[in-house]
Design an enzyme around this catalytic site. Structure first.
Site, PDB file in Angstrom:
ATOM      1  N   GLY B  69       0.776  -1.239   0.000  1.00  0.00           N
ATOM      2  CA  GLY B  69       0.000   0.000   0.000  1.00  0.00           C
ATOM      3  C   GLY B  69       0.805   1.286   0.000  1.00  0.00           C
ATOM      4  N   GLN B  70       2.147   1.171  -0.063  1.00  0.00           N
ATOM      5  CA  GLN B  70       2.948   2.405  -0.087  1.00  0.00           C
ATOM      6  C   GLN B  70       2.533   3.258  -1.282  1.00  0.00           C
ATOM      7  OE1 GLN B  70       4.698   1.316   3.270  1.00  0.00           O
ATOM      8  NE2 GLN B  70       5.163   3.233   2.246  1.00  0.00           N
ATOM      9  N   ARG B  71       2.627   4.556  -1.125  1.00  0.00           N
ATOM     10  CA  ARG B  71       2.174   5.466  -2.167  1.00  0.00           C
ATOM     11  C   ARG B  71       2.815   5.148  -3.532  1.00  0.00           C
ATOM     12  NH1 ARG B  71      -0.366  10.144  -2.017  1.00  0.00           N
ATOM     13  NH2 ARG B  71      -0.086  10.447   0.195  1.00  0.00           N
TER      14      ARG B  71
END
Lengths: 360, 185
Positions: B69-71
């Protein structure tokens, strides 16, 4: 044709002697009918001859090429004229003119198709090529002179700064010329409590100390601090760090995760199960972490092992599963640097520059 | 077309479901997957890429795709949308500051046509942390009532740390998908 005539005559011969219709009037009528039939057949024959003559005319490759070149030139001229038309009157007629050009191209294509059975393959290919060129230039002229609104899905303008939302709506409307249902884009500010979770916020030049005794399941927030020293002693569950500048932060074991965003010129001493660092610049981090720490959109961050001391820290670390050094402090994943070679955004802090054990 | 229908038939026979787990970083997606699979959750690094877990759940086989889910890697979520039966959106209920981010990403993903038929389970995770918003509060902040009325969705509070609420959520998700896909059973 001749065969047919011969057969008709034959039929007539076979009919006449045996036929019950010997009577002159009937026979006359029959003859008349027969004559008209012959006339019709000869007309048909004549027209066929003419047609084949005309076919013969076109089945000559040279004459086909002449004819083709002629139509192509006239189409090109017409296109050229349309594209240069500037006075309003000719602009009005533009649409119908271009439609005529399009029809002419279609006719030309038909001509090639009809003649393809006798044309050499090369001529067919080159004619088709020039037709597709004509079509292209027609498209270009069409696009230039009669820009058509194409139907398309558009990404809605998403503006994360809700203060600017109204402005962006206005822009979107004026740019596209299409009314945008404003309630689709407008994001009303959510009504949720922001400030009642424990934390230090909006401070400058202070020493901030918090002791967690007994309460281990809470989270804590540090945000908008400038030139502060922060000491968080004891265990807790989660730490959020946001917008810190020139701060020193010493933290006891965090059972869950730590999230750091937008920090600059800081020193952090942290122990946790997971550590994520976003938008950090020129900061040193002394970590003990069970998993691999990650950085994203950061640069100039340096890492070293955890060196914190306070009374009872050994027990707190043990209770949080952080008593053993995993060595993960230097296993940093840079999400902006997904390559085998070392990321330029972080480095190991050299021994001689590390601060000694800190007692808080 | 022929191949697609064959694949569908095979899927039907084996009672497989494809479930996609997404949400902001630090929301606990990987921990949830490992927890429902009964695995050790003490050492989990932030997900760089994705994990796939195949779990037998009741009489179904769940293929759970847990995507980082990291940007930086959110733009790759779209690569996992195809053929998704169930979408699990995980929220860190204690991360109040980033709920706006969370809301925006959720509404972006819900616009995706390939996910339009997927059942949506929202897990308001980290309920064990004091100060976490409740599932009702999260629903309000994310404006879930404004969602397309045809969407099947549910929000459940849970804790990947204690395991509370996870089964309730996945039970609903599996039943809802089953009711859609395996109507004839």
């Amino acid at each position: 044709m001749l065969h047919y005539l011969a057969r008709v005559v034959q039929i007539q011969h076979t009919l006449s002697p045996k036929s019950p219709l010997r009577d002159a009037s009937v026979f006359g009528a029959l003859l008349k009918k027969h004559e008209s039939m012959l006339r019709r057949l000869s007309d048909l024959h004549q027209s066929r001859i003419q047609q084949s003559a005309s076919l013969k005319f076109y089945s000559d490759t040279k004459s086909f090429l002449n004819r083709f070149a002629e139509s192509r030139n006239s189409i090109e001229n017409e296109l050229d004229r349309c594209s240069r038309a500037s006075d309003p009157e000719s602009r009005d007629r533009l649409k119908s003119d271009l439609e005529k050009v399009s029809a002419a191209i279609a006719d030309l294509e038909k001509l090639v198709a009809e003649s393809s059975y006798f044309l050499p393959a090369y001529e067919v290919r080159s004619s088709l090529d020039s037709i597709s060129q004509l079509k292209e230039s027609l498209d270009v002229v069409n696009a230039k002179l009669l820009p058509r609104k194409r139907f398309a899905f558009k990404n809605k303008v998403v503006n994360r700064d809700s203060n600017n939302v109204l402005g962006s709506v206005v822009n979107a409307v004026s740019e596209s010329g299409i009314g945008v249902a404003s309630n689709e884009v407008l994001v009303e500010k959510p009504s949720f409590r922001v400030c009642d979770s424990p934390g230090f916020r909006n401070k400058e030049g202070e020493v901030l100390v918090e002791r967690f005794d007994g309460e281990v399941n809470g989270d804590f927030t540090l945000s908008d601090l400038r030139s502060c020293e922060v000491r968080l002693i004891g265990r807790f569950r989660a730490l959020f760090i946001h917008r810190l500048r020139d701060c020193k932060v010493f933290v006891g074991p965090v059972l869950g995760s730590i999230l750091i965003e937008e920090v600059e010129g800081c020193l952090f001493m942290l122990a946790s199960h997971q550590i994520r660092i976003h938008h950090a610049r020129e900061s040193d981090l002394y970590l003990r972490v069970r998993s691999r720490p990650i950085i994203e959109d950061s640069n100039g961050v340096r890492f070293a092992p955890y060196r914190l001391c306070y009374e009872g820290i050994e027990r707190d670390l043990k209770d949080s599963g952080l008593d053993e050094e995993t060595g993960n402090w230097e296993n940093v994943d840079d999400f902006r640097w997904l390559r085998a070679v070392q990321s330029p955004n972080w480095s190991v802090l050299p021994e001689e520059e590390r601060i000694p054990m800190v007692n808080v | 077309m022929g191949l697609l229908s064959i694949i569908r038939k095979i899927k039907r026979k084996e009672k497989e479901m494809r479930i996609l787990m997404v949400g902001l970083d630090n929301s606990g997606k990987t921990t949830i997957v490992l927890r429902i699979n009964g695995e050790d959750t003490s050492v989990i690094s932030p997900t760089l890429g994705f994990n796939i877990k195949t779990i037998n759940y009741q009489k179904y086989t769940l293929n759970i795709w847990d995507v980082g889910g990291q940007r930086t890697i959110r733009s790759y979520w779209r690569n996992y949308f195809e053929q998704t039966d169930g979408l699990v959106w995980v929220v860190d209920s204690s991360d109040v500051r980033r709920l706006d981010d969370c809301k925006m990403e959720l509404h972006n993903i819900l616009k995706e046509e390939r996910l339009s038929g997927a059942s949506l389970l929202i897990l308001a995770n980290k309920q064990d942390i004091h100060g976490a918003l409740t599932a009702e509060e999260i629903a309000k902040v994310l404006n879930l009532d404004a969602m397309d009325k045809t969407r099947h969705w549910k929000i459940t509070g849970c804790s990947a740390y204690t395991g509370e609420g996870l089964l309730e959520g996945f039970d609903w998700l599996v039943q809802d998908i089953a009711a859609r896909i395996y109507v004839l059973d």
